[in-house]
Design a protein around this motif. Structure first.
Motif, PDB file in Angstrom:
ATOM      1  N   ILE A 152       0.856  -1.185   0.000  1.00  0.00           N
ATOM      2  CA  ILE A 152       0.000   0.000   0.000  1.00  0.00           C
ATOM      3  C   ILE A 152       0.893   1.235   0.000  1.00  0.00           C
ATOM      4  N   ALA A 153       0.651   2.145  -0.930  1.00  0.00           N
ATOM      5  CA  ALA A 153       1.514   3.321  -1.062  1.00  0.00           C
ATOM      6  C   ALA A 153       0.766   4.603  -0.702  1.00  0.00           C
ATOM      7  N   PHE A 154       1.448   5.476   0.016  1.00  0.00           N
ATOM      8  CA  PHE A 154       0.936   6.797   0.371  1.00  0.00           C
ATOM      9  C   PHE A 154       1.939   7.842  -0.125  1.00  0.00           C
ATOM     10  N   PRO A 155       1.519   9.105  -0.243  1.00  0.00           N
ATOM     11  CA  PRO A 155       2.474  10.148  -0.633  1.00  0.00           C
ATOM     12  C   PRO A 155       3.716  10.110   0.260  1.00  0.00           C
ATOM     13  N   GLU A 156       4.866  10.349  -0.345  1.00  0.00           N
ATOM     14  CA  GLU A 156       6.151  10.085   0.301  1.00  0.00           C
ATOM     15  C   GLU A 156       6.321  10.783   1.647  1.00  0.00           C
ATOM     16  N   ALA A 210       4.800  -0.663  11.844  1.00  0.00           N
ATOM     17  CA  ALA A 210       4.583  -0.950  10.424  1.00  0.00           C
ATOM     18  C   ALA A 210       4.834   0.288   9.573  1.00  0.00           C
ATOM     19  N   LEU A 211       4.304   1.423   9.995  1.00  0.00           N
ATOM     20  CA  LEU A 211       4.444   2.653   9.211  1.00  0.00           C
ATOM     21  C   LEU A 211       5.898   3.125   9.156  1.00  0.00           C
ATOM     22  N   LEU A 212       6.594   3.032  10.269  1.00  0.00           N
ATOM     23  CA  LEU A 212       8.014   3.401  10.265  1.00  0.00           C
ATOM     24  C   LEU A 212       8.811   2.471   9.352  1.00  0.00           C
ATOM     25  N   SER A 213       8.469   1.187   9.356  1.00  0.00           N
ATOM     26  CA  SER A 213       9.175   0.230   8.500  1.00  0.00           C
ATOM     27  C   SER A 213       8.940   0.516   7.023  1.00  0.00           C
ATOM     28  N   ASN A 248      -6.335  -1.295   8.716  1.00  0.00           N
ATOM     29  CA  ASN A 248      -6.226   0.145   8.940  1.00  0.00           C
ATOM     30  C   ASN A 248      -5.570   0.864   7.768  1.00  0.00           C
ATOM     31  N   LEU A 249      -4.501   0.283   7.237  1.00  0.00           N
ATOM     32  CA  LEU A 249      -3.799   0.952   6.141  1.00  0.00           C
ATOM     33  C   LEU A 249      -4.607   0.909   4.847  1.00  0.00           C
ATOM     34  N   LEU A 250      -5.336  -0.173   4.631  1.00  0.00           N
ATOM     35  CA  LEU A 250      -6.237  -0.218   3.473  1.00  0.00           C
ATOM     36  C   LEU A 250      -7.294   0.873   3.574  1.00  0.00           C
ATOM     37  N   TYR A 268      -9.568  -6.029   1.768  1.00  0.00           N
ATOM     38  CA  TYR A 268      -8.950  -6.767   2.877  1.00  0.00           C
ATOM     39  C   TYR A 268      -8.889  -8.261   2.586  1.00  0.00           C
ATOM     40  N   ALA A 269      -7.747  -8.864   2.908  1.00  0.00           N
ATOM     41  CA  ALA A 269      -7.580 -10.310   2.742  1.00  0.00           C
ATOM     42  C   ALA A 269      -6.671 -10.810   3.858  1.00  0.00           C
ATOM     43  N   PRO A 270      -7.259 -11.366   4.924  1.00  0.00           N
ATOM     44  CA  PRO A 270      -6.422 -11.797   6.051  1.00  0.00           C
ATOM     45  C   PRO A 270      -5.378 -12.823   5.636  1.00  0.00           C
ATOM     46  N   GLU A 271      -4.163 -12.643   6.144  1.00  0.00           N
ATOM     47  CA  GLU A 271      -3.041 -13.507   5.770  1.00  0.00           C
ATOM     48  C   GLU A 271      -2.693 -14.526   6.851  1.00  0.00           C
ATOM     49  N   TYR A 272      -3.264 -14.365   8.034  1.00  0.00           N
ATOM     50  CA  TYR A 272      -2.894 -15.217   9.159  1.00  0.00           C
ATOM     51  C   TYR A 272      -4.083 -16.050   9.629  1.00  0.00           C
TER      52      TYR A 272
END
Length: 326
Positions: free
Chosen positions: A6-10, A30-33, A235-237, A303-307
């Motif tokens: 997922i990409a957001f403005p830099e 996650a966001l810092l990473s 949340n990010l989606l 959304y697509a749960p991965e776990y």
């Protein structure tokens, strides 16, 4: 999907309220990473300094110690912010019944303070923590967003009211709000201590210490356990979602449910231990069965749960083994 796609403005700045808490610190990490700037607002009453200690040296991390019940603090925290991930809340069902005024002030007034500040500063998107508790006494299974019953606790009432305010801010104040109706979230940094701690970390802690856990009620009550990485994804989606998907609440879950007895059996097997649980009284205000229909969040947010539970609980156990002192 992998949320790193997922990409957001830099130069986006994310505000995470409650960012020193369980879910908030995972969102922050996650966001810092992903290389984005993150500002955390937390009063450190239920969040912990240790949860954000590893971020302190990151130049893209900023911390404000403050309370969402203070409107001026919320206003300052929202300056220059692109996206708000609002996780700050009081979160115990039994405690909310004992302390209705405190829960109202934090979860309703505090949330409206954040929404008002976000709208004033032109925030693009705001996600906020709601809860499966809003379904109350409705027995429909699986739970669908449009069918709710009577709320069974003050906590549930506060989250339901938050959803109503979110609709108003989307409709009338130019702030796209997306409700994250969390089911039973678990994973790294979830606190096993305290009278109202969540069930999975308490069970893991007991197994690590060779102590039989207490199950409230008969253990046949069911829950939809969702790993925290999938909560981050949701949340990010939502932050990347179109306006047409705003003003709504979405089930954030795995889409499968297990009884507490079944969940404990899986944990026992993974630990290779046979500790018979102690059965205690039911918790006041608890929903008997809770399982989610996740078709709406899949359709509207992608959304697509991965776990699945096995993968998630294995990761959680590993974290607790490394971080809990026996």
């Amino acid at each position: 999907m992998n949320y790193h796609e997922i990409a957001f403005p830099e130069n986006s700045l994310f505000l995470v309220t409650g960012g020193a808490g369980f879910i908030g610190s995972n969102l922050t990490e996650a966001l810092l990473s992903m290389g984005y700037r993150v500002r955390v607002l937390d009063n450190l009453l239920t969040g912990y300094e240790k949860n954000i200690a590893g971020f302190r040296d990151n130049p893209k991390f900023e911390f404000i110690k403050g309370d969402i019940r203070d409107a001026a603090t919320c206003d300052r925290a929202c300056e220059g912010v692109s996206y708000v991930l609002h996780q700050a809340a009081e979160v115990s069902v039994p405690e909310s019944i004992e302390q209705p005024v405190s829960y109202t002030m934090t979860n309703i007034i505090g949330t409206v303070n954040v929404m008002e500040a976000a709208a004033k500063h032109g925030v693009k998107k705001m996600t906020y923590a709601s809860s499966a508790a809003v379904y109350g006494d409705d027995e429909t299974m699986p739970k669908r967003e449009e069918i709710v019953g009577r709320r069974l606790s003050t906590y549930a009432v506060t989250k339901f009211v938050d959803e109503e305010y979110a609709y108003q801010y989307t409709l009338n104040y130019g702030l796209d709000c997306y409700g994250m109706r969390y089911f039973n979230v678990y994973g790294r940094r979830q606190d096993p201590n305290g009278a109202y701690a969540a069930v999975i970390p308490k069970f893991i802690e007991c197994l690590l210490r060779d102590e039989p856990p207490t199950i409230n009620g008969d253990g046949e009550q069911s829950r939809d356990f969702v790993y925290v990485e999938d909560v981050v994804q949701a949340n990010l989606l939502a932050c990347a979602a179109p306006h047409e998907a705003a003003g709504e609440a979405y089930n954030v879950a795995a889409g499968k449910r297990s009884s507490l007895n079944e969940m404990y059996a899986v944990l026992s097997k993974l630990f290779g231990k046979d500790l018979k649980p102690v059965f205690g009284p039911e918790r006041k205000g608890d929903i008997r069965h809770s399982g989610a229909d996740i078709s709406k969040i899949k359709k509207n947010l992608g959304y697509a749960p991965e776990y699945d539970f096995s993968r998630g609980i294995t990761a959680a156990i590993q974290w607790y083994k490394e971080n809990l002192k026996a």
